[in-house]
Structure formats: structure tokens, C-alpha cells
Design a protein around this motif. Structure first.
Motif, PDB file in Angstrom:
ATOM      1  N   MET A 175       0.751  -1.104  -0.199  1.00 52.05           N
ATOM      2  CA  MET A 175       0.021   0.053   0.023  1.00 52.05           C
ATOM      3  C   MET A 175       1.024   1.084  -0.237  1.00 52.05           C
ATOM      4  O   MET A 175       0.754   2.242  -0.882  1.00 52.05           O
ATOM      5  CB  MET A 175      -1.126  -0.163   1.389  1.00 52.05           C
ATOM      6  CG  MET A 175      -1.853  -1.077   1.249  1.00 52.05           C
ATOM      7  SD  MET A 175      -2.854  -1.425   2.752  1.00 52.05           S
ATOM      8  CE  MET A 175      -3.551   0.263   2.977  1.00 52.05           C
ATOM      9  N   PHE A 176       1.915   1.217   0.827  1.00 47.80           N
ATOM     10  CA  PHE A 176       2.944   2.470   1.085  1.00 47.80           C
ATOM     11  C   PHE A 176       3.587   2.535  -0.400  1.00 47.80           C
ATOM     12  O   PHE A 176       4.037   3.713  -0.707  1.00 47.80           O
ATOM     13  CB  PHE A 176       3.619   2.437   2.069  1.00 47.80           C
ATOM     14  CG  PHE A 176       3.019   2.761   3.319  1.00 47.80           C
ATOM     15  CD1 PHE A 176       2.904   4.125   3.532  1.00 47.80           C
ATOM     16  CD2 PHE A 176       2.429   1.841   4.119  1.00 47.80           C
ATOM     17  CE1 PHE A 176       2.050   4.422   4.738  1.00 47.80           C
ATOM     18  CE2 PHE A 176       1.746   2.397   5.537  1.00 47.80           C
ATOM     19  CZ  PHE A 176       1.560   3.553   5.612  1.00 47.80           C
ATOM     20  N   LYS A 177       4.039   1.388  -0.916  1.00 46.02           N
ATOM     21  CA  LYS A 177       4.755   1.258  -2.104  1.00 46.02           C
ATOM     22  C   LYS A 177       4.057   1.925  -3.212  1.00 46.02           C
ATOM     23  O   LYS A 177       4.810   2.654  -4.067  1.00 46.02           O
ATOM     24  CB  LYS A 177       5.006  -0.129  -2.577  1.00 46.02           C
ATOM     25  CG  LYS A 177       6.055  -0.251  -3.910  1.00 46.02           C
ATOM     26  CD  LYS A 177       6.301  -1.572  -4.032  1.00 46.02           C
ATOM     27  CE  LYS A 177       7.455  -1.888  -5.116  1.00 46.02           C
ATOM     28  NZ  LYS A 177       7.599  -3.350  -5.408  1.00 46.02           N
ATOM     29  N   GLU A 178       2.545   1.839  -3.217  1.00 47.46           N
ATOM     30  CA  GLU A 178       1.923   2.586  -4.266  1.00 47.46           C
ATOM     31  C   GLU A 178       2.076   4.196  -4.302  1.00 47.46           C
ATOM     32  O   GLU A 178       1.888   4.943  -5.544  1.00 47.46           O
ATOM     33  CB  GLU A 178       0.443   2.252  -4.127  1.00 47.46           C
ATOM     34  CG  GLU A 178       0.339   0.901  -4.649  1.00 47.46           C
ATOM     35  CD  GLU A 178      -1.373   0.733  -4.418  1.00 47.46           C
ATOM     36  OE1 GLU A 178      -2.032   1.550  -3.964  1.00 47.46           O
ATOM     37  OE2 GLU A 178      -1.717  -0.754  -4.747  1.00 47.46           O
ATOM     38  N   SER A 189       3.410  -1.807  20.241  1.00 49.82           N
ATOM     39  CA  SER A 189       3.584  -1.468  21.653  1.00 49.82           C
ATOM     40  C   SER A 189       3.174  -2.377  22.524  1.00 49.82           C
ATOM     41  O   SER A 189       1.971  -3.228  21.828  1.00 49.82           O
ATOM     42  CB  SER A 189       3.352  -0.017  22.070  1.00 49.82           C
ATOM     43  OG  SER A 189       1.872   0.002  21.921  1.00 49.82           O
ATOM     44  N   GLY A 190       3.278  -2.611  23.807  1.00 47.65           N
ATOM     45  CA  GLY A 190       2.784  -3.254  24.686  1.00 47.65           C
ATOM     46  C   GLY A 190       1.390  -3.089  24.783  1.00 47.65           C
ATOM     47  O   GLY A 190       0.606  -4.069  25.363  1.00 47.65           O
ATOM     48  N   GLN A 191       1.028  -2.035  24.719  1.00 46.99           N
ATOM     49  CA  GLN A 191      -0.294  -1.242  24.711  1.00 46.99           C
ATOM     50  C   GLN A 191      -1.229  -1.700  23.611  1.00 46.99           C
ATOM     51  O   GLN A 191      -2.413  -1.205  23.702  1.00 46.99           O
ATOM     52  CB  GLN A 191      -0.298   0.208  25.165  1.00 46.99           C
ATOM     53  CG  GLN A 191       0.130   0.462  26.494  1.00 46.99           C
ATOM     54  CD  GLN A 191       1.768   0.156  26.662  1.00 46.99           C
ATOM     55  OE1 GLN A 191       2.604   0.733  25.743  1.00 46.99           O
ATOM     56  NE2 GLN A 191       2.347  -0.293  27.750  1.00 46.99           N
ATOM     57  N   GLY A 192      -0.734  -2.173  22.412  1.00 45.03           N
ATOM     58  CA  GLY A 192      -1.405  -2.476  21.342  1.00 45.03           C
ATOM     59  C   GLY A 192      -1.270  -1.265  20.123  1.00 45.03           C
ATOM     60  O   GLY A 192      -2.211  -1.227  19.475  1.00 45.03           O
ATOM     61  N   ASN A 193      -0.544  -0.320  20.491  1.00 39.49           N
ATOM     62  CA  ASN A 193      -0.340   0.755  19.369  1.00 39.49           C
ATOM     63  C   ASN A 193       0.724   0.547  18.396  1.00 39.49           C
ATOM     64  O   ASN A 193       1.698  -0.109  18.442  1.00 39.49           O
ATOM     65  CB  ASN A 193       0.103   2.161  20.285  1.00 39.49           C
ATOM     66  CG  ASN A 193      -1.015   2.727  20.828  1.00 39.49           C
ATOM     67  OD1 ASN A 193      -2.039   3.189  20.331  1.00 39.49           O
ATOM     68  ND2 ASN A 193      -0.701   2.948  22.264  1.00 39.49           N
ATOM     69  N   TRP A 194       0.161   0.681  17.201  1.00 39.52           N
ATOM     70  CA  TRP A 194       1.121   0.654  15.815  1.00 39.52           C
ATOM     71  C   TRP A 194       1.694   1.785  15.453  1.00 39.52           C
ATOM     72  O   TRP A 194       1.049   2.936  15.441  1.00 39.52           O
ATOM     73  CB  TRP A 194       0.297  -0.013  14.626  1.00 39.52           C
ATOM     74  CG  TRP A 194      -0.211  -1.268  14.841  1.00 39.52           C
ATOM     75  CD1 TRP A 194      -1.733  -1.964  15.521  1.00 39.52           C
ATOM     76  CD2 TRP A 194       0.401  -2.821  14.648  1.00 39.52           C
ATOM     77  NE1 TRP A 194      -1.798  -3.082  15.549  1.00 39.52           N
ATOM     78  CE2 TRP A 194      -0.590  -3.732  14.821  1.00 39.52           C
ATOM     79  CE3 TRP A 194       1.320  -3.142  14.109  1.00 39.52           C
ATOM     80  CZ2 TRP A 194      -0.369  -4.915  14.854  1.00 39.52           C
ATOM     81  CZ3 TRP A 194       1.788  -4.526  13.833  1.00 39.52           C
ATOM     82  CH2 TRP A 194       0.783  -5.332  14.377  1.00 39.52           C
ATOM     83  N   HIS A 195       3.039   1.576  15.195  1.00 40.21           N
ATOM     84  CA  HIS A 195       3.874   2.751  14.762  1.00 40.21           C
ATOM     85  C   HIS A 195       4.688   2.490  13.591  1.00 40.21           C
ATOM     86  O   HIS A 195       5.348   1.372  13.626  1.00 40.21           O
ATOM     87  CB  HIS A 195       4.835   3.342  16.112  1.00 40.21           C
ATOM     88  CG  HIS A 195       5.715   4.428  15.727  1.00 40.21           C
ATOM     89  ND1 HIS A 195       5.365   5.572  15.762  1.00 40.21           N
ATOM     90  CD2 HIS A 195       6.840   4.331  15.231  1.00 40.21           C
ATOM     91  CE1 HIS A 195       6.655   6.387  15.194  1.00 40.21           C
ATOM     92  NE2 HIS A 195       7.325   5.473  15.002  1.00 40.21           N
ATOM     93  N   ALA A 196       4.797   3.195  12.512  1.00 42.27           N
ATOM     94  CA  ALA A 196       5.310   2.949  11.343  1.00 42.27           C
ATOM     95  C   ALA A 196       6.311   4.174  11.024  1.00 42.27           C
ATOM     96  O   ALA A 196       6.116   5.311  11.367  1.00 42.27           O
ATOM     97  CB  ALA A 196       4.339   2.701  10.081  1.00 42.27           C
ATOM     98  N   GLN A 197       7.344   3.662  10.242  1.00 39.81           N
ATOM     99  CA  GLN A 197       8.355   4.542   9.889  1.00 39.81           C
ATOM    100  C   GLN A 197       8.723   4.399   8.241  1.00 39.81           C
ATOM    101  O   GLN A 197       9.069   3.409   7.994  1.00 39.81           O
ATOM    102  CB  GLN A 197       9.637   4.636  10.564  1.00 39.81           C
ATOM    103  CG  GLN A 197      10.640   5.864  10.018  1.00 39.81           C
ATOM    104  CD  GLN A 197      11.715   5.955  11.016  1.00 39.81           C
ATOM    105  OE1 GLN A 197      11.525   5.928  12.239  1.00 39.81           O
ATOM    106  NE2 GLN A 197      12.922   5.900  10.524  1.00 39.81           N
ATOM    107  N   LEU A 198       8.482   5.319   7.317  1.00 38.94           N
ATOM    108  CA  LEU A 198       8.839   5.240   6.052  1.00 38.94           C
ATOM    109  C   LEU A 198      10.415   5.470   5.805  1.00 38.94           C
ATOM    110  O   LEU A 198      11.004   5.933   6.650  1.00 38.94           O
ATOM    111  CB  LEU A 198       8.195   5.850   5.163  1.00 38.94           C
ATOM    112  CG  LEU A 198       6.383   6.065   5.571  1.00 38.94           C
ATOM    113  CD1 LEU A 198       5.602   7.171   4.693  1.00 38.94           C
ATOM    114  CD2 LEU A 198       6.056   4.662   5.356  1.00 38.94           C
ATOM    115  N   ASP A 199      10.907   5.157   4.645  1.00 39.78           N
ATOM    116  CA  ASP A 199      12.201   5.383   4.216  1.00 39.78           C
ATOM    117  C   ASP A 199      12.562   6.832   4.090  1.00 39.78           C
ATOM    118  O   ASP A 199      13.790   7.158   4.216  1.00 39.78           O
ATOM    119  CB  ASP A 199      12.532   4.729   2.813  1.00 39.78           C
ATOM    120  CG  ASP A 199      11.598   5.323   1.642  1.00 39.78           C
ATOM    121  OD1 ASP A 199      10.680   5.693   2.037  1.00 39.78           O
ATOM    122  OD2 ASP A 199      11.954   5.163   0.651  1.00 39.78           O
ATOM    123  N   SER A 200      11.713   7.671   4.027  1.00 34.81           N
ATOM    124  CA  SER A 200      12.024   9.176   4.125  1.00 34.81           C
ATOM    125  C   SER A 200      12.137   9.672   5.282  1.00 34.81           C
ATOM    126  O   SER A 200      12.560  10.706   5.686  1.00 34.81           O
ATOM    127  CB  SER A 200      10.745   9.924   3.413  1.00 34.81           C
ATOM    128  OG  SER A 200       9.653   9.637   4.083  1.00 34.81           O
TER     129      SER A 200
END
Length: 269
Positions: A175-178, A189-200
Motif C-alpha cells: 500500500m505504501f509502495k503505491e 507496543s505493549g499497549q497495542g499501538n502500531w507505529h510505522a516509519q517510512l524510508d523518508s
């Protein structure tokens, strides 16, 4: 001239005679078992069955057959007939990069081992760690010099959640590749939060939810991001998708302060 003793006469033998006959049969069986055991013990000690070779097949990308034999052979005890197959399998599976080993006997003095190596698809945990994740979502360790694989993303999360994080990453990556971005990191995280980082370097807070919820939220975000970025002619710096009906973004070089507010802010620093 012989005669056959009638059955009723045989059954009429005195108890002590029947007991002696039964004991004779029992002792005969015991003697035969002892002879058989001695024969087996003698056979097992014959040089013919001393292990002479270990034939290694299968995946040998990160190991070679010579090194494997040299590392594992000293840990084996016994010969072809007595070697512990479970122990042998475990010894091979303790070698770095080996995921699974199937061990078979080859008569009269060889072992055949078929190996399956880990296929690393991501790093796992802190950046200073050397653990990797395979395509089954299993975390494994390798020697530090063998962990330098180019182009692998960095995943992280609570213990036992590697498969979930990998599956979510695999759903988000195309999806991000598009939008011309590469998803380099994904953390749970242990609390269930999702965190993403892109190549930029852009960071994205994806919020709580299952893989399906996270992908649906990301899909709505990506569908409108190109329009927003084009309007301001800036690149994405961060995004927060933890809103029910939208998201918040920060673009590099774009501020919500007017020039006068910016000057006041500088004076207060």
C-alpha cells in the motif's frame, strides 16, 4: 511300539509334575531371551556399525556440510544402531540459521540429514539486537557477522507477536509502495499501538486495532495523501491516524503559524 497318552491322562498328571514342566518351559524361554540379548549386544559392538559418515543435504546457504559435520559429530554418542536420533536432530537445529533438521539412518553406518534454513525477512527488536524473523514469523538468532542483510525492515513487538507484526507489515508494504514510499519499520507496543516509519524518515501513528483495521485506516490515508502533499508541495514528516473520521499530518516546512506569530515565537525562545 509307541502309544499316545490320552488327553485326560495328561491332565491327570500330579501337580508337582505339571509345575516342573511349566518351569522347564519358562526357563527355556528365559535362556533363549538371554542368548538373543547377548547376540544383539555383540552385534551392536561390531565395527561395521560405527558411524562413518553424515550426509548433509537441503538448504546450505549459510552453512556448509563440512562445518556442520565438524560441529555436530563430537556431540553424538553411540553407533548406527544406538545413536539418539532426537538428540542428533536437536544438535543440528542448534546450529545458526538451521530451522529444521530431518535425520534418517542409512544402513549400515551412515546418517542422512536434510536441513531447512531460516529465510530471513526482517530484523526483530532493538536495532542493537541481532535477532531476525523468518517467513514463518519465527524469531531466531544468528552470529553477529551473519546478521548484516541489506534491505530488511525492522519489526518489533511483544514476545510471541512476531507473526502478527509480520503479517501486518506484509499487508501494509504494497500500500505504501503505491505512493512511492518504502515501509522500513513497524512496531507494536505493549499497549497495542502500531507505529510505522517510512524510508523518508516520516513517522505514522496507526493507532490500535487488528491487521484489517490498520490496513483499512492506512488505505484511506494513502488515498488522499497525494492530493494534500501536492497542494503544499512538501513531503510528509509525520501523520496521526488515530482519529475516527480523519487524520492529522505534518509536512516538512509547513506551519500553522502566520509570519507574525513565527517572529513572536522566535523572540520568546
Amino acid at each position: 511300539m509307541s502309544r499316545t497318552l490320552p488327553l485326560q491322562n495328561a491332565m491327570a498328571l500330579p501337580p508337582d509334575v505339571r509345575l516342573m514342566n511349566a518351569m522347564s518351559v519358562f526357563l527355556g524361554l528365559v535362556f533363549a531371551a538371554m542368548v538373543l540379548a547377548l547376540a544383539v549386544a555383540w552385534l551392536m559392538r561390531q565395527p561395521l556399525f560405527n558411524l562413518s559418515a553424515i550426509h548433509v543435504q537441503g538448504d546450505l546457504t549459510h552453512n556448509n556440510a563440512f562445518t556442520l559435520r565438524a560441529n555436530v559429530a563430537p556431540k553424538l554418542a553411540g553407533n548406527f544402531l544406538t545413536v539418539d536420533m532426537d538428540h542428533t536432530r536437536a544438535a543440528f537445529e542448534q546450529v545458526p540459521w538451521v530451522r529444521r533438521a530431518v535425520v534418517q539412518r542409512e544402513f549400515p553406518n551412515r546418517l542422512k540429514v536434510v536441513l531447512q534454513e531460516h529465510n530471513a525477512v526482517a530484523y526483530w527488536g532493538p536495532e542493537e539486537d541481532i535477532r531476525l524473523v523468518n517467513d514463518f514469523g519465527e524469531v531466531f538468532e544468528v552470529n553477529q557477522g551473519d546478521a548484516q542483510a541489506e534491505g530488511l525492515p525492522l519489526l518489533g513487538g511483544p514476545q510471541g507477536q512476531a507473526l502478527l507484526v509480520l503479517q501486518t507489515y506484509q499487508a501494509l508494504f504494497p500500500m505504501f509502495k503505491e505512493m512511492g514510499a518504502v515501509l522500513e519499520q513497524l512496531q507494536l507496543s505493549g499497549q497495542g499501538n502500531w507505529h510505522a516509519q517510512l524510508d523518508s524518515g516520516a513517522t505514522i501513528e496507526l493507532g490500535h486495532g487488528s491487521t484489517q483495521e490498520i490496513t483499512a485506516r492506512s488505505r484511506r490515508f494513502i488515498a488522499t495523501l497525494k492530493q494534500v502533499s501536492a497542494r503544499f508541495e512538501r513531503n510528509l514528516e509525520s501523520a496521526d491516524l488515530r482519529y475516527g473520521n480523519g487524520y492529522a499530518i505534518k509536512l516538512r516546512g509547513v506551519t500553522t503559524l502566520d509570519p507574525g506569530d513565527q517572529n513572536d515565537a522566535k523572540k520568546k525562545r
